[in-house]
Write a protein that holds these residues in place. Structure first.
Motif, short mmCIF file in Angstrom:
data_model
loop_
_atom_site.label_atom_id
_atom_site.label_comp_id
_atom_site.label_asym_id
_atom_site.label_seq_id
_atom_site.Cartn_x
_atom_site.Cartn_y
_atom_site.Cartn_z
N ARG A 1 34.56 30.36 35.57
CA ARG A 1 35.56 29.32 35.77
C ARG A 1 36.85 29.91 36.33
NH1 ARG A 1 38.88 26.33 31.98
NH2 ARG A 1 38.18 27.76 30.37
N VAL A 2 37.26 31.06 35.79
CA VAL A 2 38.48 31.72 36.27
C VAL A 2 38.32 32.14 37.73
CG1 VAL A 2 39.90 33.79 36.04
CG2 VAL A 2 39.25 32.50 34.00
N ARG A 3 37.19 32.72 38.07
CA ARG A 3 36.97 33.17 39.44
C ARG A 3 36.94 31.99 40.41
NH1 ARG A 3 32.33 37.23 37.28
NH2 ARG A 3 33.69 39.00 36.78
N GLN A 4 36.36 30.87 39.97
CA GLN A 4 36.30 29.69 40.83
C GLN A 4 37.70 29.17 41.15
OE1 GLN A 4 34.57 26.24 38.98
NE2 GLN A 4 34.18 25.20 40.93
N VAL A 5 38.52 29.05 40.12
CA VAL A 5 39.88 28.54 40.32
C VAL A 5 40.73 29.54 41.09
CG1 VAL A 5 42.00 27.84 39.15
CG2 VAL A 5 39.79 27.04 38.31
N ALA A 6 40.60 30.83 40.77
CA ALA A 6 41.36 31.86 41.48
C ALA A 6 41.03 31.85 42.97
CB ALA A 6 41.07 33.23 40.88
N HIS A 7 39.75 31.67 43.28
CA HIS A 7 39.34 31.61 44.69
C HIS A 7 39.91 30.37 45.37
CE1 HIS A 7 36.84 32.14 48.24
NE2 HIS A 7 36.45 30.87 48.12
N ALA A 8 39.84 29.23 44.67
CA ALA A 8 40.35 27.99 45.24
C ALA A 8 41.85 28.06 45.49
CB ALA A 8 40.04 26.82 44.30
N MET A 9 42.56 28.80 44.65
CA MET A 9 44.01 28.93 44.80
C MET A 9 44.41 30.10 45.68
SD MET A 9 45.26 28.10 40.89
CE MET A 9 47.00 28.02 41.34
N ASN A 10 43.40 30.79 46.22
CA ASN A 10 43.65 31.95 47.09
C ASN A 10 44.49 33.00 46.37
OD1 ASN A 10 43.35 33.41 49.48
ND2 ASN A 10 45.26 32.63 50.34
N TYR A 11 44.17 33.22 45.11
CA TYR A 11 44.90 34.21 44.31
C TYR A 11 44.44 35.62 44.68
CZ TYR A 11 46.12 37.23 40.41
OH TYR A 11 46.59 38.27 39.65
N GLN A 12 45.40 36.49 44.96
CA GLN A 12 45.13 37.89 45.26
C GLN A 12 45.85 38.75 44.24
OE1 GLN A 12 43.07 38.92 47.65
NE2 GLN A 12 42.69 36.81 48.32
N PRO A 13 45.11 39.52 43.44
CA PRO A 13 45.77 40.37 42.44
C PRO A 13 46.73 41.36 43.09
CG PRO A 13 43.40 40.26 42.05
CD PRO A 13 43.65 39.64 43.40
N ASN A 14 47.84 41.61 42.44
CA ASN A 14 48.81 42.59 42.91
C ASN A 14 48.36 43.97 42.43
OD1 ASN A 14 51.03 44.29 43.34
ND2 ASN A 14 52.48 42.58 43.13
#
Length: 229
Positions: free
Chosen positions: A48-61
């Motif tokens: 679930r976290v990976r799905q939302v992170a991908h949808a939000m285009n989240y890139q870890p710093n």
């Protein structure tokens, strides 16, 4: 009905881990542990976290994460230039080896000018690199304070191809230009040559200086005069 992932459109600013956590209604720590595949997070939560992170285009710093661990996993390389075959070939080897050990490489050019080299060193130190690899510029001469600062900061420092004449405690990987020149001149002498020219490089650069010294030593050992120029 829209899912959380569908609602999670990337904002105009860069998406943070807090943004992802807010959409999922979990803590930022949970998001971080899920993305780093920690065992205390369930498979369902990770998905679930990976799905939302991908949808939000989240890139870890990655830089910030590395600094929290006390290491940036980044090396800096300062080259005089990227022309010719030598330095690009060396850079290829550096990047290949760094990648195998999980390191990124930041590449700068000094344009063979000490002032530019000083700025590049300062920028890499500010970027918290773990080490700097550098052949000094042709105009560095005795101005090595910026290089001494690298050592004082506890940052790794390795010279290759060119090293300053006076910087105690520094590591260097250098060609043996002294013996190379000596053997080349000796070979020419044994073949009957007596008037042997040498096109000297900048003498403040160790490889050029050693090459000329090897050339002159071979002439002396075979009792041949040194050319006027």
């Amino acid at each position: 009905m829209e899912t959380k992932a569908e609602k999670a459109k990337a904002p105009s600013r860069r998406t943070s881990i807090t943004d992802v956590a807010r959409v999922l209604q979990v803590s930022a720590s949970t998001v971080s542990r899920a993305l780093s595949d920690q065992q205390d997070i369930s498979k369902a939560t990770k998905a679930r976290v990976r799905q939302v992170a991908h949808a939000m285009n989240y890139q870890p710093n990655l830089v910030a994460a590395g600094l929290r661990r006390g290491q940036s996993k980044t090396l800096g390389v300062i080259l005089p230039h990227l022309s010719g075959a030598f330095y690009p070939t060396v850079l290829h080897g550096i990047e290949k080896m760094a990648s195998q050990h999980g390191y990124q490489v930041l590449v700068c050019q000094s344009h063979d000018e000490v002032r530019c080299e000083q700025r590049r060193v300062a920028a890499l130190l500010a970027a918290q690199v773990e080490g700097i690899l550098i052949p000094v510029s042709a105009t560095t001469l005795a101005e090595v304070n910026h290089l001494a600062q690298v050592q004082q900061a506890g940052t790794g420092l390795v010279f290759f191809d060119r090293a300053p004449a006076d910087l105690p405690g520094s590591a260097a990987v250098l060609l043996d230009t002294y013996n190379g020149a000596y053997e080349a001149v000796t070979h020419l002498i044994k073949g009957g040559s007596r008037r042997i020219a040498h096109f000297a490089g900048p003498q403040q650069v160790s490889t050029s200086r050693n090459c000329q010294e090897g050339y002159l030593a071979a002439l002396r050992d075979h009792q041949l005069p040194r050319g006027k120029n």
